[in-house]
Motif scaffolding. Structure first.
Motif, PDB file in Angstrom:
ATOM      1  N   ALA A  33       0.832  -1.206   0.000  1.00 10.44           N
ATOM      2  CA  ALA A  33       0.000   0.000   0.000  1.00 10.44           C
ATOM      3  C   ALA A  33       0.865   1.254   0.000  1.00 10.44           C
ATOM      4  O   ALA A  33       0.421   2.335  -0.420  1.00 10.44           O
ATOM      5  N   GLU A  34       2.114   1.135   0.461  1.00  5.08           N
ATOM      6  CA  GLU A  34       3.027   2.280   0.562  1.00  5.08           C
ATOM      7  C   GLU A  34       4.181   2.202  -0.437  1.00  5.08           C
ATOM      8  O   GLU A  34       4.667   3.219  -0.912  1.00  5.08           O
ATOM      9  N   LEU A  35       4.632   0.988  -0.740  1.00  7.02           N
ATOM     10  CA  LEU A  35       5.814   0.801  -1.574  1.00  7.02           C
ATOM     11  C   LEU A  35       5.478  -0.014  -2.817  1.00  7.02           C
ATOM     12  O   LEU A  35       4.522  -0.794  -2.817  1.00  7.02           O
ATOM     13  N   ASN A  36       6.269   0.159  -3.866  1.00  5.43           N
ATOM     14  CA  ASN A  36       6.109  -0.633  -5.075  1.00  5.43           C
ATOM     15  C   ASN A  36       6.437  -2.101  -4.796  1.00  5.43           C
ATOM     16  O   ASN A  36       7.283  -2.422  -3.956  1.00  5.43           O
ATOM     17  N   VAL A  37       5.780  -3.000  -5.520  1.00  7.59           N
ATOM     18  CA  VAL A  37       5.979  -4.433  -5.338  1.00  7.59           C
ATOM     19  C   VAL A  37       7.449  -4.820  -5.496  1.00  7.59           C
ATOM     20  O   VAL A  37       7.985  -5.642  -4.733  1.00  7.59           O
ATOM     21  N   PHE A  38       8.144  -4.229  -6.467  1.00 14.53           N
ATOM     22  CA  PHE A  38       9.546  -4.582  -6.712  1.00 14.53           C
ATOM     23  C   PHE A  38      10.443  -4.186  -5.538  1.00 14.53           C
ATOM     24  O   PHE A  38      11.387  -4.905  -5.202  1.00 14.53           O
ATOM     25  N   GLN A  39      10.129  -3.074  -4.896  1.00 14.91           N
ATOM     26  CA  GLN A  39      10.916  -2.671  -3.732  1.00 14.91           C
ATOM     27  C   GLN A  39      10.664  -3.612  -2.567  1.00 14.91           C
ATOM     28  O   GLN A  39      11.599  -3.989  -1.845  1.00 14.91           O
ATOM     29  N   VAL A  40       9.415  -4.023  -2.391  1.00  9.48           N
ATOM     30  CA  VAL A  40       9.082  -4.957  -1.310  1.00  9.48           C
ATOM     31  C   VAL A  40       9.805  -6.288  -1.518  1.00  9.48           C
ATOM     32  O   VAL A  40      10.373  -6.865  -0.578  1.00  9.48           O
ATOM     33  N   LEU A  41       9.823  -6.770  -2.755  1.00 13.16           N
ATOM     34  CA  LEU A  41      10.516  -8.031  -3.056  1.00 13.16           C
ATOM     35  C   LEU A  41      12.014  -7.918  -2.801  1.00 13.16           C
ATOM     36  O   LEU A  41      12.638  -8.856  -2.286  1.00 13.16           O
ATOM     37  N   GLU A  42      12.594  -6.782  -3.161  1.00 10.82           N
ATOM     38  CA  GLU A  42      14.034  -6.607  -2.940  1.00 10.82           C
ATOM     39  C   GLU A  42      14.361  -6.583  -1.451  1.00 10.82           C
ATOM     40  O   GLU A  42      15.311  -7.242  -1.005  1.00 10.82           O
ATOM     41  N   LEU A  43      13.578  -5.864  -0.684  1.00 10.53           N
ATOM     42  CA  LEU A  43      13.800  -5.814   0.763  1.00 10.53           C
ATOM     43  C   LEU A  43      13.614  -7.191   1.382  1.00 10.53           C
ATOM     44  O   LEU A  43      14.383  -7.599   2.263  1.00 10.53           O
ATOM     45  N   ARG A  44      12.617  -7.919   0.896  1.00 11.04           N
ATOM     46  CA  ARG A  44      12.368  -9.265   1.438  1.00 11.04           C
ATOM     47  C   ARG A  44      13.548 -10.184   1.167  1.00 11.04           C
ATOM     48  O   ARG A  44      13.969 -10.932   2.058  1.00 11.04           O
ATOM     49  N   SER A  45      14.109 -10.133  -0.041  1.00  8.05           N
ATOM     50  CA  SER A  45      15.217 -11.018  -0.384  1.00  8.05           C
ATOM     51  C   SER A  45      16.480 -10.669   0.388  1.00  8.05           C
ATOM     52  O   SER A  45      17.168 -11.558   0.910  1.00  8.05           O
ATOM     53  N   VAL A  46      16.797  -9.390   0.467  1.00  7.83           N
ATOM     54  CA  VAL A  46      18.030  -8.963   1.150  1.00  7.83           C
ATOM     55  C   VAL A  46      17.948  -9.253   2.640  1.00  7.83           C
ATOM     56  O   VAL A  46      18.879  -9.832   3.233  1.00  7.83           O
ATOM     57  N   ILE A  47      16.852  -8.876   3.259  1.00  8.31           N
ATOM     58  CA  ILE A  47      16.696  -9.134   4.698  1.00  8.31           C
ATOM     59  C   ILE A  47      16.614 -10.632   4.959  1.00  8.31           C
ATOM     60  O   ILE A  47      17.186 -11.155   5.919  1.00  8.31           O
ATOM     61  N   GLY A  48      15.911 -11.361   4.077  1.00 16.21           N
ATOM     62  CA  GLY A  48      15.805 -12.807   4.219  1.00 16.21           C
ATOM     63  C   GLY A  48      17.148 -13.497   4.158  1.00 16.21           C
ATOM     64  O   GLY A  48      17.372 -14.507   4.835  1.00 16.21           O
ATOM     65  N   PHE A  49      18.074 -12.955   3.354  1.00 16.75           N
ATOM     66  CA  PHE A  49      19.417 -13.533   3.264  1.00 16.75           C
ATOM     67  C   PHE A  49      20.117 -13.498   4.617  1.00 16.75           C
ATOM     68  O   PHE A  49      20.730 -14.484   5.041  1.00 16.75           O
ATOM     69  N   PHE A  50      20.009 -12.381   5.320  1.00 20.56           N
ATOM     70  CA  PHE A  50      20.652 -12.275   6.624  1.00 20.56           C
ATOM     71  C   PHE A  50      19.948 -13.145   7.672  1.00 20.56           C
ATOM     72  O   PHE A  50      20.593 -13.664   8.585  1.00 20.56           O
ATOM     73  N   ILE A  51      18.649 -13.346   7.498  1.00 19.04           N
ATOM     74  CA  ILE A  51      17.928 -14.251   8.392  1.00 19.04           C
ATOM     75  C   ILE A  51      18.401 -15.691   8.174  1.00 19.04           C
ATOM     76  O   ILE A  51      18.496 -16.493   9.108  1.00 19.04           O
ATOM     77  N   LEU A  52      18.729 -16.024   6.904  1.00 14.81           N
ATOM     78  CA  LEU A  52      19.154 -17.384   6.566  1.00 14.81           C
ATOM     79  C   LEU A  52      20.591 -17.671   6.982  1.00 14.81           C
ATOM     80  O   LEU A  52      20.963 -18.843   7.151  1.00 14.81           O
ATOM     81  N   LEU A  53      21.427 -16.659   7.165  1.00 15.98           N
ATOM     82  CA  LEU A  53      22.848 -16.851   7.417  1.00 15.98           C
ATOM     83  C   LEU A  53      23.171 -17.861   8.529  1.00 15.98           C
ATOM     84  O   LEU A  53      24.078 -18.687   8.362  1.00 15.98           O
ATOM     85  N   PRO A  54      22.484 -17.819   9.680  1.00 12.14           N
ATOM     86  CA  PRO A  54      22.797 -18.829  10.711  1.00 12.14           C
ATOM     87  C   PRO A  54      22.636 -20.255  10.205  1.00 12.14           C
ATOM     88  O   PRO A  54      23.453 -21.135  10.544  1.00 12.14           O
TER      89      PRO A  54
END
Length: 293
Positions: A33-54
């Protein structure tokens, strides 16, 4: 050692998976509702990568993430990225229950593609599942009554993309681990989405960051918890639990967004779910298939 079979443990992990999927739907609607879909996907992937690191570190580190099938990973993630973008965009167009109902056609498309590309047999239960699923979609979309809602077509496209993705993952699991597949998913999709996200980028307001973090976290936890549930029970036990997402998403849509569900949507959803139940007669999927779809 494989975890011991346990229906209570399977139900516990499946409840967490369903909660994660529902939370991701609400968080996805708030962020798009606030951000473009492509920006949301990029944030999800980048943040998800750091969540996966452990998990990467505990599974042999970056050296263990090397793969001999980079092109297969790339092809799978192009399709999966398109499906995720369509799914998030559909969240802004149609009620949650309608979106989840049509999304549940993914196993139907997976069955069709598995027969075509993996050489799996088209049994009578699987054929009946395909027919019921397609009829259910027609009832929900109702192409002969007025104009078709674009949101229906968008989420249907997402479901087809997810079906293709699952088939490609089934192939990848023959050589690569779950963690490795998710690792390359986050890497490749971060790169794929970098340029589109750059062109639509705007600094997220502070109050939106909790929703962004929730999208990234639940995007990982939903599939991880489902994989853990499958480790304790067969898919014939787990999948019917997942069908609770349809009525629960309808309840959330009614409580949070005042969305109403008509009899056609309810009837179509029931046919799709019935088709999925028939499809459970096939061999139970491996956790890796579910964890990365």
């Amino acid at each position: 050692m494989a975890p011991a079979p346990s229906i209570p443990k399977a139900a516990f992990w499946m409840a967490l998976s369903i909660a994660s999927f529902l939370a991701m739907s609400v968080a996805g609607r708030a962020t798009t509702a606030e951000l473009n879909v492509f920006q949301v996907l990029e944030l999800r992937s980048v943040i998800g990568f750091f969540i996966l690191l452990p998990l990467v570190i505990t599974n042999g580190g970056f050296a263990a993430m090397r793969t001999e099938r980079p092109l297969a990973h790339f092809g799978r993630n192009v399709v999966h990225y398109a499906g995720q973008a369509a799914w998030l965009y559909a969240l802004t167009l149609i009620p949650l229950a309608v979106l989840i109902s049509i999304e549940f056609t993914t196993p139907i498309w997976t069955a069709i593609l598995a027969v075509s590309f993996l050489g799996e047999k088209l049994s009578r239960p699987r054929l009946a599942a395909i027919v019921l699923g397609l009829v259910g979609v027609v009832i929900i979309v109702r192409p002969g009554v007025g104009s078709v809602d674009p949101g229906h077509l968008v989420v249907l496209g997402a479901a087809v993309c997810f079906g293709i993705s699952v088939v490609m993952v089934k192939s990848l699991t023959r050589t690569d681990s779950v963690v490795r597949i998710i690792f390359w998913m986050l890497i490749i999709q971060s790169v794929l989405g970098l340029i589109p996200a750059f062109y639509v980028w705007r600094n997220p307001p502070i109050e939106l960051w909790p929703w962004i973090l929730l999208v990234a976290f639940t995007g990982m936890s939903s599939h991880f918890c489902m994989a853990r549930a499958l480790a304790h029970a067969d898919a014939t036990v787990i999948s019917p639990m997942d069908f609770l997402r349809v009525p629960l998403s309808a309840l959330i849509g009614w409580l949070l967004y005042q969305e109403q569900i008509d009899v056609f949507t309810a009837g179509g959803a029931l046919l799709i779910l019935l088709g999925n139940l028939l499809n459970l007669h096939r061999k139970a999927p491996q956790p890796a298939e579910v964890a990365t779809s």
